[in-house]
Each structure stands twice: as C-alpha cells, then as structure tokens.
Design a protein around this motif. Structure first.
Motif, short mmCIF file in Angstrom:
data_model
loop_
_atom_site.label_atom_id
_atom_site.label_comp_id
_atom_site.label_asym_id
_atom_site.label_seq_id
_atom_site.Cartn_x
_atom_site.Cartn_y
_atom_site.Cartn_z
N LEU A 1 -54.34 20.03 -5.99
CA LEU A 1 -54.20 19.48 -7.34
C LEU A 1 -54.07 17.97 -7.29
N ALA A 2 -53.25 17.48 -6.33
CA ALA A 2 -53.04 16.04 -6.24
C ALA A 2 -54.35 15.31 -5.99
N MET A 3 -55.19 15.91 -5.10
CA MET A 3 -56.45 15.24 -4.79
C MET A 3 -57.36 15.16 -6.01
N GLU A 4 -57.47 16.27 -6.75
CA GLU A 4 -58.37 16.26 -7.90
C GLU A 4 -57.78 15.42 -9.05
N LEU A 5 -56.47 15.54 -9.26
CA LEU A 5 -55.87 14.73 -10.32
C LEU A 5 -55.98 13.25 -9.98
N GLY A 6 -55.76 12.95 -8.70
CA GLY A 6 -55.87 11.55 -8.27
C GLY A 6 -57.27 11.03 -8.50
N ALA A 7 -58.26 11.87 -8.18
CA ALA A 7 -59.65 11.42 -8.35
C ALA A 7 -59.97 11.20 -9.82
N THR A 8 -59.40 12.05 -10.68
CA THR A 8 -59.69 11.92 -12.11
C THR A 8 -58.91 10.78 -12.75
N TYR A 9 -57.63 10.71 -12.43
CA TYR A 9 -56.78 9.80 -13.21
C TYR A 9 -56.44 8.49 -12.49
N ILE A 10 -56.54 8.44 -11.19
CA ILE A 10 -56.21 7.18 -10.49
C ILE A 10 -57.52 6.48 -10.15
N ALA A 11 -58.21 6.93 -9.14
CA ALA A 11 -59.50 6.35 -8.77
C ALA A 11 -60.12 7.27 -7.75
N ALA A 12 -61.42 7.52 -7.91
CA ALA A 12 -62.08 8.49 -7.04
C ALA A 12 -62.00 8.05 -5.58
N ASN A 13 -62.06 6.73 -5.35
CA ASN A 13 -62.07 6.29 -3.96
C ASN A 13 -60.68 6.33 -3.32
N TYR A 14 -59.67 6.67 -4.10
CA TYR A 14 -58.34 6.76 -3.52
C TYR A 14 -57.83 8.20 -3.48
N SER A 15 -58.73 9.18 -3.64
CA SER A 15 -58.19 10.53 -3.87
C SER A 15 -57.48 11.07 -2.64
N TYR A 16 -57.99 10.79 -1.42
CA TYR A 16 -57.26 11.21 -0.22
C TYR A 16 -55.92 10.48 -0.14
N ALA A 17 -55.98 9.17 -0.31
CA ALA A 17 -54.77 8.36 -0.22
C ALA A 17 -53.72 8.89 -1.18
N LYS B 1 -71.44 3.80 -16.14
CA LYS B 1 -70.24 3.92 -15.33
C LYS B 1 -70.63 3.86 -13.86
N VAL B 2 -69.80 3.17 -13.07
CA VAL B 2 -70.01 3.14 -11.62
C VAL B 2 -68.86 3.90 -10.98
N ILE B 3 -69.19 4.91 -10.18
CA ILE B 3 -68.14 5.68 -9.51
C ILE B 3 -68.31 5.54 -8.01
N GLU B 4 -67.32 4.94 -7.37
CA GLU B 4 -67.34 4.90 -5.91
C GLU B 4 -66.47 6.04 -5.40
N PHE B 5 -66.98 6.82 -4.48
CA PHE B 5 -66.18 7.95 -4.03
C PHE B 5 -66.03 7.97 -2.51
N THR B 6 -64.98 8.65 -2.05
CA THR B 6 -64.68 8.73 -0.63
C THR B 6 -65.64 9.70 0.04
N PRO B 7 -66.32 9.27 1.09
CA PRO B 7 -67.18 10.23 1.79
C PRO B 7 -66.33 11.27 2.53
N GLY B 8 -66.91 12.43 2.80
CA GLY B 8 -66.22 13.42 3.62
C GLY B 8 -65.28 14.33 2.86
N LYS B 9 -65.18 14.17 1.54
CA LYS B 9 -64.32 15.09 0.78
C LYS B 9 -65.02 16.44 0.65
N PRO B 10 -64.27 17.53 0.64
CA PRO B 10 -64.92 18.84 0.55
C PRO B 10 -65.59 19.07 -0.80
N SER B 11 -65.09 18.47 -1.87
CA SER B 11 -65.78 18.65 -3.14
C SER B 11 -65.63 17.39 -3.99
#
Lengths: 285, 595, 419
Positions: free
Chosen positions: A247-263, C206-216
C-alpha cells in the motif's frame, strides 16, 4: 475514487510481498538469520515455472511443480552451505547468503541469458466495479496469496511440524531438550521457506509480466522491509507488513512522486522502526 | 600492453576501497555496528566534494566545458575533501540517531534501506546531482599542471598519502582507550554499560568517523575519475566493502586494507577467465556466459573465505600489554559515596513482569553500608532479575530503588554504575576477544580518557591517568594471582578464571556497592574459598556487597545478613542464624527442591 | 605457511595464470575489439544483444580472409552497470588486451571511461549511447551509430503531432503524456521530447518519471490516465515498457502509444505480446527508402545467423561493427599497419560522404570496392552514417506501427522536417 483505486492496486502488490515475506520470516524464526539468498528462491520459482510451462504443462501444475523443486533445492543449499556455519554466529551466515545469491543469480543468467522473458499469462481486461478497475490478474494473485497464507496458518497451528517449528523458534535450546530433532525441523523449515518463496516468485512474475535473472534480488529489499515492519520471525507480522509496504508503495507513487515510490516504502519502514524497534508484531530479538 | 598503467589504476582503486573497508571496520570491527548501507557515505562524500569544487555555473570553466549542472561552489580541492568528510559524518550521525534503538538484523536492513533512500534522493534531485546524467568535469587536483600520461601515477601517490594519513590516525585511535572501549562494546555492550561506559555516544562517534572516512573515499574516487554519477552507489558496492573487510580480518585495519587489495585482485582478476582455453566457444555462443561465470566465482570465493578463514587472512592479533609501569602497583581506593547515615541501598515494592510471569513481585529490602548480604532463594525466585533491575539492565515495572538515599529507579545501567553500583553477571560477561589486561584497563579507564579527543592528542594529565590505571591493573592481577595470564584472551579463560576476572574489573573501579551474581558457581571449592576471601578483604576496606549464591556454606560463613526471595517476593530477611531457623525458608527450599 | 601467505599465493598464481593465458593468445596476433558493455547487473541485456551482431560481422570478415590475414576477435569488458567497474573494464581492454577499437560503451560507463578513451586515443563506435550528454563530449575518437536522443525525441514529437506521419487512420495527438524511466539511457529523452512537442504546438499534459525495476506501475499509469491523454510516449527499457503498457491495458486505457527506436523491434512485440502492442507507434532510423529494405534484409540474415529476432541496438551494432571493420581494412591496405590513431582517421574516411566515393552497405561490398582501389562511403541501417565533428550521426526517421503482430513502416520523417 483515485484513493480507492490505489488501495486496490496496493493490496495486490502487497499480496505478492506478503507471501514472499512469510517465506523469509519462517526461515528466520528457526534459523535466526536473514537469508539474503531468499530472493533467488523467487527467481528460481519463476524460471522453473516458465520452463515447465514451456514444456507444455498447464500453468497451475507448472507453478506447483516449480515450487516443489525449489523447496528441495532450498533444503540442499541450506545443508551444503548454511548448516556447517550454524554455530558460528550471525555474520558468517549473512555473508554466505549474499555469496549464494551471487552464485544462483549468475547461474540462472549463464543458462537463461540476460534478456527478460514474458510470463505466459494471457492479456485480460479488468473488471469494472462501480468505476473501480480490478485487474483479473490481481484477483488471481490475491487468491493465491490468501490460500498460501491460510496454508501457513494451518501448518503452524494444527500440524505437529508447525508446532515443532514454533517451539524451535521460541526457544531452540528448550526444543532440543524436549527431544525435537532440530535436523528435521530445519530441513522442513527450509523446504517450506523456499517453496513459499518460489510461489512468491511466480506471483511476482504474474504481477510484473516479465521474468529476468535479477528479479528476485531486486525485490528482496521490499520483502525485507515487509518482514521487518511486521517484526522478524512473526509470520502474521510479515503478512501485515507485506500488505502495508504494498500500500505504501502505491500510495507513495500516487500521492508523493512516482520516482520516490521505493524510497517512500523504506521511509515508512524506518519510521515504524523508530517507534517500535522490533516491528509491529515482533516481541523478541 | 601497458601493465604499469593498468596496475596504477587498480592500485588507486584498491586504496580507495581499502579506505572504505577501514571506515567500515571502525564501525563494525571495532564498534560492532552492522551497517549494510555503507555505500551511502561513499555517495554523499563523492557528491559533496564534487559540488564544492566544481566551477560555478556561468564561470569561464563552466562555459568552456559546456557543463549543465546547477550548483558548483568553485572552492579548492582541499575544501572538497573536508566537505566530503563532513557530509559522511553528518549522514552517519543522522543514521546513528535514527537507528540507535535497533538490534542486529533490524539495523542491518534499516541501514540497507536508508542507503537506498539516499541513492533515490541523489538520483531524483536533479538540481543537485543531475540525477541519472551525472556530472562530468569534476576538477582533478593539479589536473592542468600534470600531463595526462603521468597523471594516474600522481593520483596514486596522492591517494596513497591521504589513505596513509587516515590509516595512521585510525590505527593510533584504535590502540587508545577510545579504540579499546569500542572493541569492548562490540564484544558485549550491556556489560560495558554496567561499567559506566557511555556506549551509545561512543558508537555514534565511531559511526561518524566511519562515515567521514567513507566520505573522503568518495572524494578520492570522484576526483580520480573526474565524474560523479549516482549509478556507482548501488548496494553491491556495500557488499564488496564487507567482503574486503571480512577477507582481511575485521577489527584490524591492516587486514581491511589487505582485504581491499585482495578484493580488487579477485574482482579484476576474474575478468581474465576468458583466457581459460576452451571457454571461447561457449562465450561466443552465449555472451552472458563468461561475465556470469565471473560472478559465480566471486560468490563462491565469498562463501569459501567465510567458511575456511573465519578470522580473515590477517586475523586480529592479541595485543600485548605494555610492560608493567615503573610506578608501584597500587590498589584503587574505594570510591566514597555521599555521606549518609541511612542504608546504602533501599528497595521497595519492586515489580517486573515478563508476559504472564511476575518475576519480581513487590520485593523490598535494605542494605547497610559495609555489610555483605546474601541473596538466596530457589531457582526462579527472581534473584537474577532483581540484580538486573537494581543495576538498570532491565527497567522495573514498579517500585523504587534508592542508592545512598538517591532515587535511581529506571536510570540507565551507565548512570547507575556512575552513582556507585557495580555488578557482575551469572555467566561472566567479559570481552572475549580482548586480553585479560585489556579487560581490566577498559574497566579502570576514566571517561575523560576515552574521548575521541584523547585518542588523537595525548596530554600529560591523560598519560598520568593511564599510568595510574595500568598500575591498578598490575595490583589487581597480582591480588587475584592471574598476572601470568595478562596477555591471554579473556575468551580462552576457564570458568573460574572468568569469575575472577569479572570481580577484578569491579576492583579496578571500586564502587561502594557491588552486586555479585553467583560468583562461585562452577568454580572449584578451593578457588571459591579464595574468591570469598578477596570479597571479605574488599569488604573490610569499605565495599558493601550483595551476593546471589547457591553455595549455602559460603553464604552462611561470609554474610552478615541474608535476604531470601521466593516467587518474586522477599520471604525472609535476617542474620544467617535467623534464616537457618526460619520455618518458612525451609519450607520454600524443600518445596522448591521437590517441585 | 600462514593462512595469509596461502591466500596471497593463491591469488598471485591465479593472476599469473590468467595473464599468461592472455599473452598466449596474443601471439596469434588477431585484431582485438573490446566490447565495453554491461553483461551483468541491471543492464546485462545490452551486452547480450550487441555481441551476437558484432560476431556475425566478424565472421563475415574472418571468413573473407580477415584484415590482411588477421582475424577479428572480441574481448568482453563487463561494465556491470556500475561506474567504477566500467572504468576498470576499460582499463583492462585498453592497457592489457590492447584492443584496437571499442564497441560501446553505454552512457553510464562513458562518464567513467571518457578520460581513458581520450588519453589513449582508442576509437570507440558505440551503438548504445544516445544520451544527449555525448552530443558534445569528445572529438576525434568518439563515434556513435545511434542518433542523439535529442533527434529521436524530436522525431517522435514531430510524428505524433502530424497525422501525415501516422499512417492510414492516424490522428494527430493533442493531449500527450510522457512517461520516462529514471535510468541513464532514458532520461536524456525527456527534455527533447517535451520541448519538441511544445515547438510543434502541443503541450505535454503531464510528465511522469518512474523508478525502473518496480514490479508494477499501476499507480503511475493511473496518474497518467488522470490527464486523459490521447497518446502516451513511453521511454523505458523493454521490461518496464512491457509492464507499463500491460498495466495501462489493465486499467482500461485504449489510447495511442509511441515508443523509442529501442523498442521498435520484433523482440519487443514478443516480450510485450502482440495483442497488447497492436497499433503502437515506433521509431526507426533509416537512410532512405532503400535503407528500409536493408533493414529487412538484416532482420532475415540475423534470424538465420542466430535463430533470434533482432533486439535492441541490433541495427546500431551492425553499423558500428561494419564501420570498424571497413576502417580496419582501409587502414591496413593503406600502409600495412594499423594503429589506434590511424584507425580513427579511417573511420571517417570510410563513412564520410564525398564526390566519386562508392556507396557501400556491408563489409563485403566495401571490401570489394576498396580492393578495386575505390574510396568508399558506408551507408548503414540507421542512416547514411556521416559523422559530424563530435562523432554524431543524423538521419531521417521511419515511423513504424505494429500491425498484425509485426512492425510496418507507415511514413518517413525527413531530416529537414525536424527543424
């Protein structure tokens, strides 16, 4: 609306993490070390499943057979590499497990090559429930995850093996005195841990569509996070931890920033550990 | 073939990894912190030094290089190295503060996760780091002055000087009381705390120094290549540093350095697997074959090193104690407690539960100064828990403990130790990888001598304090008749000798109140008698004792008073004669024995 | 013998044996080419894709008698996708293996090995680094057979905003979303694509930068769909691309897709599934109408050679390796000697356009022309391969579309349409 949709996505990802985390934490309970080669059980599970399916086996059977094979491999690996070090404390085991992760991952690459493979699941449109999309793959994943966790629950609560595993996890010395053969329990634990790991790997392959040699190693940190969040050694904690990290990963990606979702998932983990140094359900070290 | 150029580059890299291994060694080999995120210090050091030294945007050099970064301070290289050290140290302090309460596995994974967070930040905050583009044109020291052909050699020399200086400094630090304290913490932190050691802050310091060292390694790395890119700082680098340290031998800076050279030799040497005849064809058919084989070999080596060289290639050596100082051996005088006419220790209504079990359930008693009191009771009566509660090793759930009139309930072990309460453990918690002499010296060293500053600069006053401690150690060794074992590892002592040494550590400190947990258990009868004679002698000099003991004869003979515990409560209290005659006590003991 | 001495001797002996093996093969005196690429780690697929194509050309060369009797062999330099391993790999290739030229590196490894390459004057012809970082990075020895991402990005924006490039039934995009993976090879597309869309009168929603290697990437996709795009430009490695497109499909998206030239190959269709990618637009560097035919020939030839479809960087490697082989031959025929410095000059000599030069499209053709005493101009799969001062190529782009499970060309964007 977006929030609910994100929750749905998070739950499915969480299911994959939770299954894998349960496998890792079960082994920890008995062996007392975090197995860095656990990610390779995931990789092996996915590859064996792919291979068997390629040989014409129906996907379900291929998955089950792959899990069994990896379970046996897990026992063999543990006997060859971990057992001789069991009395030497934590660090030698940790480092050996990193070494095994290197070896297995690269053996897989030697044989299968570096290019990703597609996991042979047909493309399916999602189910639309009142404007919320529920991908069918996710239902499969959640179903398998729930079944696996139920099986672990039944194993721990109602079988002799499960009771012995819990006894060893609670107090290895006492269990020995009580005449529980730690050899057998150890083997059984590795078998179950690797088998569940392989299952997690197959679910991961369904989620991420592709199968590649480094998939397990990459996913490992997320699994660790789930295990710690729940409290190491606690299977129920791992289930909760897995769902929360997903949940944290998906919520983070949606509401914080997609590039920080792992972090974001790791920040949640660290924040929880500051408040509860032994995780949510962890009682002991 | 230009082997010289090849070797130069690799030796520089090995030195940089050596520095990383040394920094990690300080954190793990000395302070015992399992840090699986060490690469983060390397990363912030590299970026800090690069950003500090890059020519500012808009400057001539910036335009000439058609650079595209946003921040560059244009300071000299030396400033970059300082910034790198600071960045590493600050990050280490942050990580240390956040993870202070975490135990081994949690710490390992939490540091692993934190390093990934750092990498994520460095990769995403493009205004600072240019993210995945990385920054080229990082200035190289004397880059314009020295010709490109000889630059690698020059940089190797520079690296050797920097690494050599830090190495010498850290080695010196390691031999000082500060280093000794760190090794003690690694061996047994709780026991160090009961000797009054501020272990948390010492560990934090070790973390910070290790972080600073990692930062400097980052600076050396970025200036050697002239680039900085977040793609370098992946978790696998952390494991390589661990491998270097473990191969060399942890706890030992020479070993860490050697390990790094072996690591680079293996890492780069395995690139030559392609030269093995017969593999070419497989390699041509499968491009992944040789590179993967290389990592399979590295993995197998890692496993083999751990399995067959448990102490590494250069195992940590026993340190030889310096010759006994010229000053005459002198006993430590007992530390006076605040003058009080009342009891030295008052325990009232103390409670501690473990899950459903009440280990200590409202126990209370008092100790008069200058007495020896026995604490007896059947197994599971709560005696050891009582000692843990009194010494702060465990926090009571309720009740009060007063030491010389002052409330010490719930204080930390080190605070309680400072207030004048010493203790030993049922299973002696010595520092097994340190010598007998070192065990004593750690116990007897005043805190002022264990600071970082004291490790770097010695002063006359500090030297005097160290000589005094050494003289006391000689006296204790002689008194306990273990002088011949002064350079033996504590881990190699027999059970009885361990008991003696743990008493010896208290003799180095001479607190007014000492709690002994089964000092004679497992000790042969003659030695046990000797031990109790020493206790009686210390008691004559003014030390108060509370002794948990099962050996009734010794208790009856040496104790002034006896407290009997049963099921977490105090069952009886009185002189040995009174206790011997107490029906309830007899009942409890017999009942306990039967059950 | 102490434990340490044993360990040290073992390592020393291993090194010595390895070095001896290295020198032994040197006596046969082949011409060695370094493959400075990732073969392990996250980007391992790059090396795995490039090597077989390079080998195919080398076999063509060696089968025809080599370069003045010397065979071409390859030495792998695994950069592991880590900067310092890339540097040490380059050091070994340059200092120990004495390679004459490099195929590679990728953008990540270039940062660490740049100084080594320039200082030693080793000609590199990289098929894999389109990053804008290399646009003005090095002269004389750096060449690449992949157009700068600045051009590729611009071509995507040009095609997406103009229906004439989108084939039958295609409509120009008015509300595009850009999704870019955070990895060294991908991020350099971001700025050119966003800016070019704007230049052509369409703002990226919109520009979306995403982390590579995520499962979904469901949440990322959800965010993209929230902007209600009529098309998504996707810049990522094959795995992530397949994942994003599948997740979008699962979220009900049925708008258009545009991928970069890296995904415009049969391999990607197989990985992502033909149903999923049907209708997806892709990019291909082409020299001309005739260039397209060459591409199809190459696909057939490669399939025969390896049994596989052409993968990412396949066409670029074909050109990179042909340029190197022809330059080697030309250099050898010039004065019988090949040095790194003269090789770099001959790379230009065999690829630059010029009056009276014979245009060739393969090593065999080139060899024939050179032996006939002609001057040659190599024209490749990814364009005319005319390097500018910084070793960059420019090319018109073919716009391709997945139809019935295969890529087919729907239009060509001429070079001048990108201005």
């Amino acid at each position: 609306m977006i929030f609910i949709q994100t929750l749905v996505f998070g739950l499915a990802l969480g299911g994959v993490i939770a299954v894998s985390a349960v496998g890792l934490t079960l082994a920890y309970g008995v062996t007392r070390f975090i197995n860095f080669a656990f990610g390779e059980f995931l990789t092996l599970g996915a590859f064996f499943c792919l291979m068997l399916a390629g040989m014409g086996l129906p996907l379900v059977w291929a998955g089950l057979l792959a899990a069994l094979i990896v379970g046996v491999l897990g026992v063999l690996l543990a006997r060859a590499f971990y057992d001789p070090l069991m009395s030497r404390g934590l660090l030698p085991l940790l480092v050996t497990s990193v070494g095994i992760a290197f070896v297995v991952q690269n053996l897989v690459r030697m044989i299968a090559g570096s290019n990703p493979f597609r996991f042979p699941l047909p493309l399916m449109r999602p189910i639309d429930i009142a404007g919320i999309f529920v991908p069918r793959e996710q239902l499969i994943i959640l179903g398998v995850a729930l079944a696996a966790m139920l099986a672990v629950h039944l194993l721990l609560r109602f079988t002799m093996l499960g009771k012995k595993m819990r006894a060893v996890a609670d107090d290895p010395a006492l269990a020995r005195v009580a005449g529980i053969s730690s050899r057998r329990v150890l083997d059984a634990t590795w078998f179950v841990s690797a088998l569940i790991g392989a299952l997690g790997g197959i679910l991961l392959a369904i989620t991420q569509i592709t199968v590649a040699p480094q998939m397990g190693w990459h996913f490992l940190l997320v699994v660790f996070a789930a295990v710690l969040l729940g409290g190491i050694g606690s299977p129920y904690g791992a289930m909760i931890g897995g769902l929360l990290i997903g949940l944290a990963m998906e919520l983070g990606a949606t509401y914080i920033a997609a590039n920080y979702s792992y972090a974001f998932a790791f920040v949640v983990l660290i924040a929880v550990l500051i408040l509860r140094p032994r995780g949510l359900l962890g009682g002991r070290g | 073939m230009d082997l010289l150029a090849f070797a130069t580059g690799l030796i520089s890299l090995a030195l940089i990894y050596g520095l990383l291994a040394i920094g990690l060694n300080l954190q793990f080999g000395f302070a015992g912190v399992i840090n699986f995120g060490y690469v983060a210090f390397f990363a912030v050091g590299a970026f800090a030094s690069a950003i500090v030294t890059l020519p500012p945007p808009g400057s001539e050099a910036y335009l000439e290089a058609s650079a595209r970064y946003d921040i560059g301070l244009g300071l000299p290289i030396a400033a970059g190295f300082i910034a790198a050290a600071l960045a590493g140290a600050l990050l280490a302090l942050f990580i240390g503060a956040v993870s202070a309460r975490l135990a081994t596995h949690y710490l390992a994974v939490a540091t692993f996760a934190m390093a990934e967070v750092v990498r994520s930040v460095l990769g995403n905050e493009t205004w600072l780091t240019r993210g995945e583009f990385g920054i080229s044109n990082v200035p190289q020291p004397l880059g314009g002055v020295i010709s490109p052909e000889s630059y690698a050699l020059f940089y190797l020399a520079l690296t050797a000087v920097v690494v050599g200086l830090i190495f010498a400094l850290l080695r010196r630090l390691g031999e000082k009381p500060f280093g000794r304290l760190l090794r003690a913490i690694k061996d047994d932190e709780v026991s160090a705390r009961t000797l009054g050691k501020r272990t948390a802050s010492a560990k934090l310091r070790a973390l910070a120094i290790g972080g600073a060292v990692g930062g400097v390694a980052g600076a050396l790395w970025t200036h050697s290549l002239g680039v900085v890119h977040v793609g370098q700082f992946v978790p696998i680098v952390t494991f390589q540093i661990w491998l270097a340290m473990l191969m060399g031998g942890s706890g030992n800076h020479w070993g860490a350095l050697l390990g790094a050279f072996v690591l680079i030799a293996i890492r780069e040497g395995t690139r030559f697997v392609g030269g093995i005849p017969g593999l070419d064809e497989i390699a041509a058919a499968n491009p992944s074959f040789l590179p993967s084989l290389r990592f399979v070999l590295i993995g197998l080596l890692l496993i083999a090193v751990v399995r067959f060289f448990p102490g590494g290639l250069l195992p940590e050596r026993r340190r030889k104690a310096p010759a006994a100082p010229g000053t005459a051996p002198a006993h430590a005088p007992p530390v006076p407690v605040a003058a009080t006419d009342g009891p030295i220790l008052e325990v009232a209504g103390l409670r501690k539960r473990f899950g459903g079990l009440a280990a200590v359930d409202g126990a209370g008693f008092v100790l008069r100064p200058g007495t020896i009191t026995g604490l007896i009771g059947p197994n599971g009566a709560g005696k050891s828990t009582m000692i843990d509660l009194l010494s702060g090793v465990q926090r009571p759930d309720g009740g009060t403990v007063r030491l010389a009139g002052e409330d010490i309930t719930g204080l930390t072990p080190e605070e309680i130790a400072d207030k004048g309460l010493g203790r030993t453990f049922q299973t002696p918690r010595l520092y097994p990888s340190m010598t007998v002499w070192e065990n004593l010296m750690v116990a007897g060293m005043p805190r002022g001598n264990e600071t970082l500053r004291a490790g770097l600069w010695s002063s006359a006053a500090r030297r005097r304090a160290e000589q005094a401690a050494a003289a006391r150690a000689e006296a204790v060794l002689a008194e306990l008749e273990i002088a011949h074992m002064r350079d033996e590892l504590a881990g190699s002592l027999s059970g009885g000798q361990r008991k003696l040494l743990s008493l010896g550590r208290q003799m180095m400190r001479r607190p007014p109140l000492i709690l002994l947990d089964e000092p004679a258990a497992g000790v042969n009868r003659r030695l046990a008698g000797d031990l109790f004679d020493r206790i009686a002698e210390l008691n004559r000099q003014g030390t108060t004792f509370l002794i948990v003991e099962h050996e009734m004869q010794l208790i009856m003979r040496y104790c002034d008073r006896i407290v009997v515990m049963h099921q977490g409560r105090v069952l009886a209290e009185g002189t040995p004669e009174e206790i011997r005659a107490n029906a309830e006590v007899i009942e409890a003991y017999l009942g306990g024995a039967v059950a | 013998m102490t434990a340490f001495a044993k360990g040290a001797t073992g390592v020393a002996m291993g090194m010595a044996a390895a070095l001896a093996a290295g020198t032994a093969s040197a006596q046969e005196d082949p011409i060695r080419i370094g493959l400075l690429l990732p073969f392990t780690g996250q980007y391992a697929w790059v090396g795995e894709n490039v090597q077989p194509v390079a080998q195919m050309i080398a076999e063509e060369v060696n089968g025809a008698g080599g370069i003045g009797g010397r065979e071409i062999t390859f030495v792998q330099g695994d950069t592991e996708g880590v900067v310092d391993a890339g540097t040490t790999a380059a050091q070994k290739l340059i200092d120990v293996d004495n390679v004459m030229a490099l195929v590679g590196p990728t953008s990540l490894s270039f940062s660490g090995s740049k100084n080594l390459i320039i200082d030693n004057g080793v000609p590199m012809v990289t098929p894999t680094a389109g990053t804008t970082e290399l646009d003005r990075a090095c002269q004389d020895v750096c060449f690449r057979t992949v157009p700068s991402d600045a051009l590729g990005g611009r071509a995507i924006a040009r095609a997406a905003t103009d229906a004439q490039y989108l084939g039958e039934g295609g409509t120009a995009w008015e509300n595009p979303v850009l999704m870019v993976a955070q990895s060294p090879a991908m991020v350099s597309f971001l700025e050119p694509i966003e800016r070019s869309f704007s230049d052509f009168g369409v703002e990226v929603a919109k520009v979306i930068e995403f982390t590579p290697g995520k499962p979904s990437y469901r949440s990322e996709v959800q965010e993209a769909l929230a902007a209600d795009p009529d098309g998504i430009v996707l810049v990522a490695a094959p795995e992530e691309s397949a994942r994003v497109m599948t997740n979008a499909f699962q979220s009900g998206y049925d708008g258009g897709w545009f991928v970069t030239q890296d995904q415009t190959n049969a391999e990607y269709i197989e990985l992502a599934g033909a149903d999923l990618v049907n209708g997806t637009y892709g990019l291909e560097e082409v020299a001309s109408e005739e260039g397209q035919e060459l591409n199809r020939d190459f696909e057939t030839r490669y399939k025969e050679y390896s049994g596989d479809d052409v993968k990412i960087f396949g066409t670029n490697t074909y050109d990179s390796m042909n340029v190197i082989a022809l330059a080697l031959l030309s250099d050898q025929m010039d004065d019988g000697e090949i040095t790194r410095a003269s090789l770099a000059e001959h790379i230009r000599a065999v690829s630059d356009p010029g009056e009276g030069k014979t245009q060739v499209t393969s090593f065999t053709e080139g060899k024939k022309a050179l032996e006939a005493g002609e001057k040659i101009d190599y024209r490749g799969l990814v364009g005319p391969i005319d390097f500018d001062d910084w070793g960059n190529i420019a090319a018109p782009f073919g716009i391709r579309k997945v139809q019935d499970g295969a890529w087919s060309t729907v239009a060509v964007v001429p070079a001048d349409a990108l201005n």
